[in-house]
Design an enzyme around this catalytic site. Structure first.
Site, PDB file in Angstrom:
ATOM      1  N   SER A   1       0.869  -1.192   0.000  1.00  0.00           N
ATOM      2  CA  SER A   1       0.000   0.000   0.000  1.00  0.00           C
ATOM      3  C   SER A   1       0.897   1.231   0.000  1.00  0.00           C
ATOM      4  O   SER A   1       2.046   1.169   0.466  1.00  0.00           O
ATOM      5  CB  SER A   1      -0.864   0.011   1.265  1.00  0.00           C
ATOM      6  OG  SER A   1      -1.458   1.286   1.451  1.00  0.00           O
TER       7      SER A   1
ATOM      8  N   TYR B   1      -2.485  -1.125  10.525  1.00  0.00           N
ATOM      9  CA  TYR B   1      -2.393  -1.292   9.067  1.00  0.00           C
ATOM     10  C   TYR B   1      -1.056  -0.744   8.532  1.00  0.00           C
ATOM     11  O   TYR B   1      -0.369  -1.413   7.757  1.00  0.00           O
ATOM     12  CB  TYR B   1      -3.575  -0.564   8.417  1.00  0.00           C
ATOM     13  CG  TYR B   1      -3.728  -0.772   6.925  1.00  0.00           C
ATOM     14  CD1 TYR B   1      -4.283  -1.946   6.415  1.00  0.00           C
ATOM     15  CD2 TYR B   1      -3.348   0.215   6.021  1.00  0.00           C
ATOM     16  CE1 TYR B   1      -4.439  -2.125   5.042  1.00  0.00           C
ATOM     17  CE2 TYR B   1      -3.508   0.039   4.649  1.00  0.00           C
ATOM     18  CZ  TYR B   1      -4.059  -1.126   4.163  1.00  0.00           C
ATOM     19  OH  TYR B   1      -4.218  -1.309   2.806  1.00  0.00           O
TER      20      TYR B   1
HETATM   21  P1  NAD Z   1     -10.987  -6.360  -0.427  1.00  0.00           P
HETATM   22  O1  NAD Z   1     -11.574  -6.232   0.921  1.00  0.00           O
HETATM   23  O2  NAD Z   1     -11.897  -6.445  -1.591  1.00  0.00           O
HETATM   24  O3  NAD Z   1      -9.980  -7.577  -0.514  1.00  0.00           O
HETATM   25  C1  NAD Z   1      -9.286  -8.128   0.568  1.00  0.00           C
HETATM   26  C2  NAD Z   1      -9.385  -9.637   0.430  1.00  0.00           C
HETATM   27  O4  NAD Z   1      -8.596 -10.281   1.433  1.00  0.00           O
HETATM   28  C3  NAD Z   1     -10.837 -10.135   0.613  1.00  0.00           C
HETATM   29  O5  NAD Z   1     -11.159 -10.992  -0.459  1.00  0.00           O
HETATM   30  C4  NAD Z   1     -10.785 -10.871   1.938  1.00  0.00           C
HETATM   31  O6  NAD Z   1     -11.699 -11.934   2.018  1.00  0.00           O
HETATM   32  C5  NAD Z   1      -9.349 -11.376   1.924  1.00  0.00           C
HETATM   33  N1  NAD Z   1      -8.897 -11.769   3.261  1.00  0.00           N
HETATM   34  C6  NAD Z   1      -9.033 -11.102   4.423  1.00  0.00           C
HETATM   35  N2  NAD Z   1      -8.506 -11.804   5.435  1.00  0.00           N
HETATM   36  C7  NAD Z   1      -8.023 -12.957   4.900  1.00  0.00           C
HETATM   37  C8  NAD Z   1      -7.366 -14.087   5.436  1.00  0.00           C
HETATM   38  N3  NAD Z   1      -7.072 -14.174   6.746  1.00  0.00           N
HETATM   39  N4  NAD Z   1      -7.014 -15.098   4.586  1.00  0.00           N
HETATM   40  C9  NAD Z   1      -7.289 -15.011   3.270  1.00  0.00           C
HETATM   41  N5  NAD Z   1      -7.908 -13.947   2.704  1.00  0.00           N
HETATM   42  C10 NAD Z   1      -8.275 -12.933   3.514  1.00  0.00           C
HETATM   43  O7  NAD Z   1     -10.022  -5.080  -0.581  1.00  0.00           O
HETATM   44  P2  NAD Z   1      -8.877  -4.783  -1.648  1.00  0.00           P
HETATM   45  O8  NAD Z   1      -8.810  -3.323  -1.738  1.00  0.00           O
HETATM   46  O9  NAD Z   1      -9.051  -5.572  -2.877  1.00  0.00           O
HETATM   47  O10 NAD Z   1      -7.579  -5.268  -0.858  1.00  0.00           O
HETATM   48  C11 NAD Z   1      -6.600  -6.125  -1.404  1.00  0.00           C
HETATM   49  C12 NAD Z   1      -5.225  -5.712  -0.921  1.00  0.00           C
HETATM   50  O11 NAD Z   1      -4.905  -4.428  -1.451  1.00  0.00           O
HETATM   51  C13 NAD Z   1      -5.102  -5.585   0.595  1.00  0.00           C
HETATM   52  O12 NAD Z   1      -3.862  -6.129   1.016  1.00  0.00           O
HETATM   53  C14 NAD Z   1      -5.130  -4.084   0.816  1.00  0.00           C
HETATM   54  O13 NAD Z   1      -4.453  -3.704   1.993  1.00  0.00           O
HETATM   55  C15 NAD Z   1      -4.424  -3.603  -0.430  1.00  0.00           C
HETATM   56  N6  NAD Z   1      -4.662  -2.208  -0.762  1.00  0.00           N
HETATM   57  C16 NAD Z   1      -5.883  -1.768  -1.155  1.00  0.00           C
HETATM   58  C17 NAD Z   1      -6.060  -0.426  -1.474  1.00  0.00           C
HETATM   59  C18 NAD Z   1      -7.379   0.139  -1.928  1.00  0.00           C
HETATM   60  O14 NAD Z   1      -7.489   1.368  -2.061  1.00  0.00           O
HETATM   61  N7  NAD Z   1      -8.390  -0.657  -2.202  1.00  0.00           N
HETATM   62  C19 NAD Z   1      -4.983   0.456  -1.381  1.00  0.00           C
HETATM   63  C20 NAD Z   1      -3.758  -0.016  -0.968  1.00  0.00           C
HETATM   64  C21 NAD Z   1      -3.593  -1.358  -0.671  1.00  0.00           C
END
Ligand code: NAD
Length: 265
Positions: A153, A166
């Site tokens: 991130s 986080y």
């Molecule tokens: P999201 O909530 O759609 O996806 C997160 C996924 O992780 C979900 O499918 C959830 O079920 C899964 N998950 C949670 N705990 C878990 C576990 N213990 N074991 C297996 N799977 C698990 O959100 P996203 O935005 O797609 O997030 C994906 C990644 O991207 C994350 O690591 C998040 O920190 C990172 N991220 C997202 C953003 C954003 O703006 N959306 C920005 C920076 C980083």
């Protein structure tokens, strides 16, 4: 549109039932890879990912696992070998937020985020690396023995009040990635991170769903639009191909300029 850039390769994508993980799993399938779709609790979401990959002409299986549990992380990697006979790419994407002011944050809030966002990435990376080292790829070959991609991130460098758990996990991920890249290069294992900015997914739905929240997000993005999972997926596919063979130990910020201190603009 299908292409063959990852034809014959096998990828495990964690947290692939939604958002960025789903986008990456589908894009890797479209590029010809066979995919192990990991999900935690949303089986329907995982089935949607699977259908999209199969419609594109690639193979996919789904695997429930909590990446923070050692046995389950191992089972995920084993599934790739069992079903597809090999593993080439691990995308460590699973992540959660459990926001709380620091003075109110409980040990439970802290451990929940650490378990998925840092320990889970460690466990899956270790299980995958133990598989990759079995390959005997020579230094002069223009291909790797395996690829590990961490979805980190912009908050691996931008502090974020109310999210100490986080940001600490994402900051830790940055050094985990660099250390593994250094340590595993001799086996020709490439280890990199992609650090997304604001991408429209469930994790930040509360922010982009309201006009006020959306405008606040946009004020932090010089490029003037909120990202989509595909913005990250395209980069992940490219990073996994041999076109990126000389890249290891790097974080690619895919953020529309969020890390450019926009308030100084
Ligand atoms: P999201 O909530 O759609 O996806 C997160 C996924 O992780 C979900 O499918 C959830 O079920 C899964 N998950 C949670 N705990 C878990 C576990 N213990 N074991 C297996 N799977 C698990 O959100 P996203 O935005 O797609 O997030 C994906 C990644 O991207 C994350 O690591 C998040 O920190 C990172 N991220 C997202 C953003 C954003 O703006 N959306 C920005 C920076 C980083």
């Amino acid at each position: 549109m299908k292409d063959n850039r990852l034809a014959g390769k096998v990828a495990v994508v964690t947290g692939a039932s939604s958002g960025i993980g789903q986008g990456i799993a589908v894009a890797m399938g479209r590029a010809g890879a066979s995919v192990v779709i990991n999900y935690h609790s949303d089986e329907d979401g995982a089935r949607t990912t699977q259908q999209q990959i199969e419609q594109g002409g690639s193979q996919a299986i789904i695997m429930q696992a909590d990446v923070g549990k050692q046995e389950e992380a191992q089972q995920l990697i084993d599934a790739a070998i069992k079903h597809f006979g090999r593993l080439d790419i691990l995308v460590n994407n699973a992540g959660v937020q459990q926001d709380k002011d620091f003075l109110e944050m409980t040990l439970e809030d802290w451990e929940k985020v650490m378990s998925t966002n840092l320990t889970g990435h460690f466990l899956c990376a270790q299980a995958a690396a133990r598989e990759f080292v079995k390959r005997q790829v020579q230094p002069q070959e223009r291909t790797s023995a395996g690829n590990i991609i961490f979805i980190s991130s912009v908050h691996d460098i931008i502090p974020w009040a109310g999210r100490a758990n986080y940001t600490a996990a994402k900051g830790g991920l940055q050094m985990l990635m660099k250390t593994l890249a250094q340590e595993l290069a001799k086996y020709k294992i490439r280890v990199n991170a992609i650090s997304p900015g604001a991408i429209k997914t469930d994790i930040n739905r509360q922010e982009w769903e309201t006009e006020e929240g959306k405008q606040k997000m946009l004020s932090q993005i010089p490029y003037g639009r909120i990202g989509e999972p595909e913005d990250i997926a395209k980069v992940a596919v490219w990073l996994a191909t041999d076109e990126a063979d000389y890249i290891t130990g790097t974080t690619l910020y895919v953020d529309g300029g969020m890390t450019l201190y926009p308030s100084f603009g």
